[in-house]
Design an enzyme around this catalytic site. Sequence first.
Site, PDB file in Angstrom:
ATOM      1  N   ASP A  87       0.852  -1.184   0.000  1.00  0.00           N
ATOM      2  CA  ASP A  87       0.000   0.000   0.000  1.00  0.00           C
ATOM      3  C   ASP A  87       0.890   1.236   0.000  1.00  0.00           C
ATOM      4  O   ASP A  87       2.107   1.123  -0.034  1.00  0.00           O
ATOM      5  CB  ASP A  87      -0.930  -0.007   1.226  1.00  0.00           C
ATOM      6  CG  ASP A  87      -0.182   0.220   2.527  1.00  0.00           C
ATOM      7  OD1 ASP A  87       1.060   0.309   2.510  1.00  0.00           O
ATOM      8  OD2 ASP A  87      -0.844   0.311   3.573  1.00  0.00           O
ATOM      9  N   ASP A 142       1.421   4.787   2.292  1.00  0.00           N
ATOM     10  CA  ASP A 142       1.043   5.385   3.572  1.00  0.00           C
ATOM     11  C   ASP A 142       1.415   6.862   3.612  1.00  0.00           C
ATOM     12  O   ASP A 142       2.548   7.224   3.295  1.00  0.00           O
ATOM     13  CB  ASP A 142       1.775   4.670   4.719  1.00  0.00           C
ATOM     14  CG  ASP A 142       1.568   3.172   4.691  1.00  0.00           C
ATOM     15  OD1 ASP A 142       0.468   2.732   5.045  1.00  0.00           O
ATOM     16  OD2 ASP A 142       2.506   2.449   4.294  1.00  0.00           O
ATOM     17  N   ASP A 201      -3.299   4.404   2.729  1.00  0.00           N
ATOM     18  CA  ASP A 201      -3.644   4.751   4.107  1.00  0.00           C
ATOM     19  C   ASP A 201      -3.335   6.214   4.351  1.00  0.00           C
ATOM     20  O   ASP A 201      -2.212   6.659   4.101  1.00  0.00           O
ATOM     21  CB  ASP A 201      -2.819   3.910   5.096  1.00  0.00           C
ATOM     22  CG  ASP A 201      -3.509   2.615   5.477  1.00  0.00           C
ATOM     23  OD1 ASP A 201      -4.608   2.353   4.957  1.00  0.00           O
ATOM     24  OD2 ASP A 201      -2.938   1.873   6.291  1.00  0.00           O
TER      25      ASP A 201
HETATM   26  N1  DCP Z   1       1.889   0.790  11.654  1.00  0.00           N
HETATM   27  C1  DCP Z   1       1.717   0.627  13.003  1.00  0.00           C
HETATM   28  N2  DCP Z   1       0.532   0.200  13.490  1.00  0.00           N
HETATM   29  C2  DCP Z   1      -0.487  -0.074  12.661  1.00  0.00           C
HETATM   30  C3  DCP Z   1      -0.330   0.077  11.287  1.00  0.00           C
HETATM   31  C4  DCP Z   1       0.876   0.511  10.811  1.00  0.00           C
HETATM   32  O1  DCP Z   1       2.647   0.853  13.759  1.00  0.00           O
HETATM   33  N3  DCP Z   1      -1.641  -0.494  13.162  1.00  0.00           N
HETATM   34  C5  DCP Z   1       3.168   1.294  11.149  1.00  0.00           C
HETATM   35  C6  DCP Z   1       4.255   0.311  10.973  1.00  0.00           C
HETATM   36  C7  DCP Z   1       4.318   0.091   9.512  1.00  0.00           C
HETATM   37  C8  DCP Z   1       3.781   1.363   8.929  1.00  0.00           C
HETATM   38  O2  DCP Z   1       2.919   1.884   9.913  1.00  0.00           O
HETATM   39  O3  DCP Z   1       5.608  -0.143   9.071  1.00  0.00           O
HETATM   40  C9  DCP Z   1       3.048   1.165   7.654  1.00  0.00           C
HETATM   41  O4  DCP Z   1       2.221   0.019   7.701  1.00  0.00           O
HETATM   42  P1  DCP Z   1       2.154  -0.981   6.492  1.00  0.00           P
HETATM   43  O5  DCP Z   1       1.300  -2.121   6.926  1.00  0.00           O
HETATM   44  O6  DCP Z   1       1.742  -0.255   5.280  1.00  0.00           O
HETATM   45  O7  DCP Z   1       3.649  -1.526   6.379  1.00  0.00           O
HETATM   46  P2  DCP Z   1       4.818  -1.109   5.409  1.00  0.00           P
HETATM   47  O8  DCP Z   1       4.504   0.169   4.717  1.00  0.00           O
HETATM   48  O9  DCP Z   1       6.037  -1.142   6.256  1.00  0.00           O
HETATM   49  O10 DCP Z   1       4.901  -2.305   4.386  1.00  0.00           O
HETATM   50  P3  DCP Z   1       4.214  -2.460   2.938  1.00  0.00           P
HETATM   51  O11 DCP Z   1       5.291  -2.177   1.972  1.00  0.00           O
HETATM   52  O12 DCP Z   1       3.757  -3.867   2.889  1.00  0.00           O
HETATM   53  O13 DCP Z   1       3.079  -1.487   2.852  1.00  0.00           O
HETATM   54 MG    MG Z   2       2.772   0.448   3.606  1.00  0.00          MG
END
Ligand code: DCP
Ligand code: MG
Length: 376
Positions: free
Chosen positions: A204, A206, A300
Amino acid sequence: GQSLGVHLLDISWYTESMRAGHPVVITDRHKLQLNTYVMELHFLDEDGRGVAFRRAAAVLKALPAQVTSMSQLRGLPCLGEHSLRVIKDVLENGESSEVESTKQSERFKALKILTGIFGVGAKTADRWIREGIYNLQQLRDSGHALNQAQKAGLEHYNDLNQPVTKAEANAIGEIVQKAVISVLPGSQIALTGGFRRGKLTGHDVDFLITHPEEGREVGLMSKVVSWLESQGFLLYQKTTRNSYLESKDGPARPASNMDRFERCFSIFKLTKGEEQGTTQPEKNGVQTMDNRLWRAVRVDLVVSPISQFAFAVLGWTGSKLFERELRRWAGHEKDMSLSSHAVFDNKQNRYLRATSEEEIFAYLGLEYIPPSERNA
Ligand code: DCP
Ligand code: MG
């Protein structure tokens, strides 16, 4: 014993070796194999093994030298009996028979397909599997009432299971930037998540949104969402309101790991560039002749007041494992409670202010770790 009470951030070489840009461990082939396992096995996290595997993989990733024998792993933290068994198998045979057979099981394959639907977690998938639902067609035929998120997830299944590229993230960034400026001039956005850590693809995109004047961010999310909707950029959205102000348990001690910012889970309709009119490969029994000029992308959006922005950026940059370890470090080593909102110093019994990530790392007694080194 190093196994209890030691965490990743406790190991000086953890950050040092990563900073020195040491090439990753084991051999590339083995590393790949292990990482695949870590990715795959988080589906089977019923007993928390997923986290254990991820910790183990992060330790391996941080090692300054190649690992060719088990003896090199002696004394390292986070490597449990099960992780060691898998590593041993990978080192000796190139793969783990246990993991491979798990991956080939019908249950595992179904879990993967069903949790690949936006809005479907392991619990729901597990319930469906027990009812004999193993794929998307069986789910459609079952007549189960799906919620709005799941309906959107099913409808855009192929798109949402295709990695988002950096170029697509940038294109969406421009749209979000335009939206916030249109509804409240002076608003600022920051790209967070994996793309801020320098990842080339993600599941996604963010974004964190704020305004330099405290309080101006109130009501901003609904305006941004309305603008995006009016311009036809949203295929789905669900906004959860900020519960931070109402909480009684104190900002840095939320009841769960979830933060309390106003958050919008959305699916963007992104106009395609070059790759239009392509045929997508068959995936899980769904063949689509894809002549659309757009694709669906998970986005997000999070709104933070400027006073919490540094904490929000740190908390939303991830990785999830890095965040977990950082919070553990804060609690165990510094007697502080760190969240995406604030840091509370239990010894001084007060909140510590910060306007940058650098300040927060300094409070925690850590050298600054740039986003690109937070991929634990
Ligand atoms: N995060 C968090 N608590 C949540 C959701 C997210 O602490 N409930 C934080 C940690 C994640 C970041 O926000 O690293 C973004 O969430 P993602 O699930 O989008 O994870 P990533 O961006 O790191 O990975 P991807 O490339 O799969 O989107
Ligand atoms: Mg992400």
